[in-house]
Design a protein around this motif. Structure first.
Motif, PDB file in Angstrom:
ATOM      1  N   TRP A   1       0.841  -1.188   0.000  1.00 23.01           N
ATOM      2  CA  TRP A   1       0.000   0.000   0.000  1.00 23.01           C
ATOM      3  C   TRP A   1       0.880   1.243   0.000  1.00 23.01           C
ATOM      4  O   TRP A   1       1.994   1.237   0.512  1.00 23.01           O
ATOM      5  N   PRO A   2       0.390   2.340  -0.545  1.00 20.74           N
ATOM      6  CA  PRO A   2       1.186   3.583  -0.575  1.00 20.74           C
ATOM      7  C   PRO A   2       1.522   4.079   0.842  1.00 20.74           C
ATOM      8  O   PRO A   2       0.792   3.816   1.800  1.00 20.74           O
ATOM      9  N   ASP A   3       2.625   4.817   0.950  1.00 23.07           N
ATOM     10  CA  ASP A   3       3.095   5.322   2.243  1.00 23.07           C
ATOM     11  C   ASP A   3       2.073   6.232   2.928  1.00 23.07           C
ATOM     12  O   ASP A   3       1.996   6.269   4.144  1.00 23.07           O
ATOM     13  N   TRP A   4       1.282   6.945   2.163  1.00 22.96           N
ATOM     14  CA  TRP A   4       0.319   7.892   2.736  1.00 22.96           C
ATOM     15  C   TRP A   4      -0.888   7.190   3.347  1.00 22.96           C
ATOM     16  O   TRP A   4      -1.632   7.796   4.121  1.00 22.96           O
ATOM     17  N   LEU A   5      -1.104   5.917   3.032  1.00 21.48           N
ATOM     18  CA  LEU A   5      -2.332   5.250   3.453  1.00 21.48           C
ATOM     19  C   LEU A   5      -2.410   5.042   4.961  1.00 21.48           C
ATOM     20  O   LEU A   5      -3.450   5.286   5.573  1.00 21.48           O
ATOM     21  N   ARG A   6      -1.316   4.613   5.600  1.00 25.45           N
ATOM     22  CA  ARG A   6      -1.358   4.343   7.045  1.00 25.45           C
ATOM     23  C   ARG A   6      -1.721   5.601   7.839  1.00 25.45           C
ATOM     24  O   ARG A   6      -2.611   5.552   8.683  1.00 25.45           O
ATOM     25  N   PRO A   7      -1.069   6.758   7.593  1.00 24.95           N
ATOM     26  CA  PRO A   7      -1.480   7.966   8.323  1.00 24.95           C
ATOM     27  C   PRO A   7      -2.927   8.364   8.027  1.00 24.95           C
ATOM     28  O   PRO A   7      -3.639   8.838   8.918  1.00 24.95           O
ATOM     29  N   ALA A   8      -3.384   8.146   6.797  1.00 26.22           N
ATOM     30  CA  ALA A   8      -4.778   8.479   6.453  1.00 26.22           C
ATOM     31  C   ALA A   8      -5.741   7.579   7.223  1.00 26.22           C
ATOM     32  O   ALA A   8      -6.758   8.047   7.742  1.00 26.22           O
ATOM     33  N   LEU A   9      -5.414   6.289   7.322  1.00 25.36           N
ATOM     34  CA  LEU A   9      -6.257   5.359   8.083  1.00 25.36           C
ATOM     35  C   LEU A   9      -6.232   5.702   9.571  1.00 25.36           C
ATOM     36  O   LEU A   9      -7.262   5.647  10.243  1.00 25.36           O
ATOM     37  N   ASP A  10      -5.057   6.057  10.082  1.00 23.25           N
ATOM     38  CA  ASP A  10      -4.952   6.451  11.492  1.00 23.25           C
ATOM     39  C   ASP A  10      -5.810   7.685  11.778  1.00 23.25           C
ATOM     40  O   ASP A  10      -6.513   7.743  12.791  1.00 23.25           O
ATOM     41  N   GLN A  11      -5.753   8.651  10.884  1.00 20.70           N
ATOM     42  CA  GLN A  11      -6.542   9.875  11.063  1.00 20.70           C
ATOM     43  C   GLN A  11      -8.037   9.562  11.042  1.00 20.70           C
ATOM     44  O   GLN A  11      -8.800  10.061  11.867  1.00 20.70           O
ATOM     45  N   ARG A  12      -8.449   8.716  10.118  1.00 19.46           N
ATOM     46  CA  ARG A  12      -9.866   8.336  10.030  1.00 19.46           C
ATOM     47  C   ARG A  12     -10.286   7.568  11.278  1.00 19.46           C
ATOM     48  O   ARG A  12     -11.361   7.809  11.833  1.00 19.46           O
ATOM     49  N   PHE A  13      -9.435   6.652  11.744  1.00 22.98           N
ATOM     50  CA  PHE A  13      -9.738   5.888  12.952  1.00 22.98           C
ATOM     51  C   PHE A  13      -9.917   6.829  14.145  1.00 22.98           C
ATOM     52  O   PHE A  13     -10.869   6.695  14.915  1.00 22.98           O
TER      53      PHE A  13
ATOM     54  N   GLN B   1      -4.789  -1.806  25.904  1.00 22.86           N
ATOM     55  CA  GLN B   1      -5.054  -3.078  25.221  1.00 22.86           C
ATOM     56  C   GLN B   1      -6.263  -2.954  24.302  1.00 22.86           C
ATOM     57  O   GLN B   1      -6.225  -3.378  23.150  1.00 22.86           O
ATOM     58  N   HIS B   2      -7.327  -2.363  24.803  1.00 23.25           N
ATOM     59  CA  HIS B   2      -8.536  -2.203  23.991  1.00 23.25           C
ATOM     60  C   HIS B   2      -8.292  -1.302  22.787  1.00 23.25           C
ATOM     61  O   HIS B   2      -8.824  -1.560  21.702  1.00 23.25           O
ATOM     62  N   ALA B   3      -7.502  -0.266  22.958  1.00 22.29           N
ATOM     63  CA  ALA B   3      -7.188   0.632  21.840  1.00 22.29           C
ATOM     64  C   ALA B   3      -6.410  -0.121  20.750  1.00 22.29           C
ATOM     65  O   ALA B   3      -6.715   0.021  19.554  1.00 22.29           O
ATOM     66  N   VAL B   4      -5.436  -0.930  21.168  1.00 16.72           N
ATOM     67  CA  VAL B   4      -4.651  -1.713  20.202  1.00 16.72           C
ATOM     68  C   VAL B   4      -5.568  -2.698  19.467  1.00 16.72           C
ATOM     69  O   VAL B   4      -5.479  -2.850  18.245  1.00 16.72           O
ATOM     70  N   GLU B   5      -6.465  -3.348  20.207  1.00 11.45           N
ATOM     71  CA  GLU B   5      -7.401  -4.288  19.591  1.00 11.45           C
ATOM     72  C   GLU B   5      -8.318  -3.580  18.599  1.00 11.45           C
ATOM     73  O   GLU B   5      -8.561  -4.085  17.493  1.00 11.45           O
ATOM     74  N   LYS B   6      -8.835  -2.404  18.964  1.00 13.11           N
ATOM     75  CA  LYS B   6      -9.720  -1.654  18.069  1.00 13.11           C
ATOM     76  C   LYS B   6      -8.985  -1.229  16.804  1.00 13.11           C
ATOM     77  O   LYS B   6      -9.529  -1.305  15.700  1.00 13.11           O
TER      78      LYS B   6
ATOM     79  N   TRP C   1      -6.430  -2.713  15.440  1.00  8.26           N
ATOM     80  CA  TRP C   1      -6.197  -3.918  14.645  1.00  8.26           C
ATOM     81  C   TRP C   1      -7.482  -4.308  13.913  1.00  8.26           C
ATOM     82  O   TRP C   1      -7.452  -4.609  12.713  1.00  8.26           O
ATOM     83  N   LEU C   2      -8.612  -4.297  14.628  1.00  8.93           N
ATOM     84  CA  LEU C   2      -9.893  -4.634  14.003  1.00  8.93           C
ATOM     85  C   LEU C   2     -10.232  -3.672  12.872  1.00  8.93           C
ATOM     86  O   LEU C   2     -10.722  -4.076  11.813  1.00  8.93           O
ATOM     87  N   TYR C   3      -9.968  -2.394  13.081  1.00  6.63           N
ATOM     88  CA  TYR C   3     -10.237  -1.394  12.055  1.00  6.63           C
ATOM     89  C   TYR C   3      -9.387  -1.672  10.813  1.00  6.63           C
ATOM     90  O   TYR C   3      -9.902  -1.680   9.686  1.00  6.63           O
ATOM     91  N   ALA C   4      -8.094  -1.927  11.024  1.00  9.54           N
ATOM     92  CA  ALA C   4      -7.200  -2.217   9.893  1.00  9.54           C
ATOM     93  C   ALA C   4      -7.639  -3.487   9.167  1.00  9.54           C
ATOM     94  O   ALA C   4      -7.639  -3.537   7.930  1.00  9.54           O
ATOM     95  N   GLU C   5      -8.025  -4.507   9.912  1.00 11.21           N
ATOM     96  CA  GLU C   5      -8.502  -5.745   9.292  1.00 11.21           C
ATOM     97  C   GLU C   5      -9.801  -5.500   8.526  1.00 11.21           C
ATOM     98  O   GLU C   5     -10.020  -6.085   7.464  1.00 11.21           O
TER      99      GLU C   5
END
Length: 111
Positions: A6-18, A67-72, A74-78
């Motif tokens: 995936w492009p480099d910009w995608l992870r920060p964009a997904l993080d921002q949306r999350f 822990q819950h934040a990490v799980e959420k 991960w679920l969002y990314a999946e």
């Protein structure tokens, strides 16, 4: 499509949306009532426990929340990955349908 491609910009964009969705989730009516209950219990714990016990509860709460934040996350990314896979499958099906229509159309003309 593997995440590494995936492009480099995608992870920060997904993080921002999350983060935006997480903030909106915290404003839901149902959450408001739960937060009131949590605040009441927190006050009760603070008033009834010794300082050391209360600090231990706060440390435990921080660990559970993390822990819950990490799980959420991960679920969002999946979920995003599942959505991309689904869109790819739908695209392949649409392509196959169009291809079959073309072949069917060609066969009818030959008859």
């Amino acid at each position: 499509m593997p995440y590494q491609q995936w492009p480099d910009w995608l992870r920060p964009a997904l993080d921002q949306r999350f983060n935006k969705l997480a903030a909106l989730a915290g404003k839901q009516h149902q959450i408001h009532h739960l937060q009131k209950k949590i605040d009441q219990i927190t006050l009760q714990l603070k008033n009834e426990l010794a300082i050391e016990q209360y600090q231990l509860i706060l440390e435990w709460e921080d660990a559970v929340n993390y822990q819950h934040a990490v799980e959420k996350e991960w679920l969002y990314a999946e979920g995003i990955k599942d959505g991309v896979r689904l869109m790819c499958c739908v695209g392949e099906i649409a392509y196959m349908d169009k291809t079959l229509e073309c072949h069917a159309g060609n066969n009818e003309r030959v008859k």
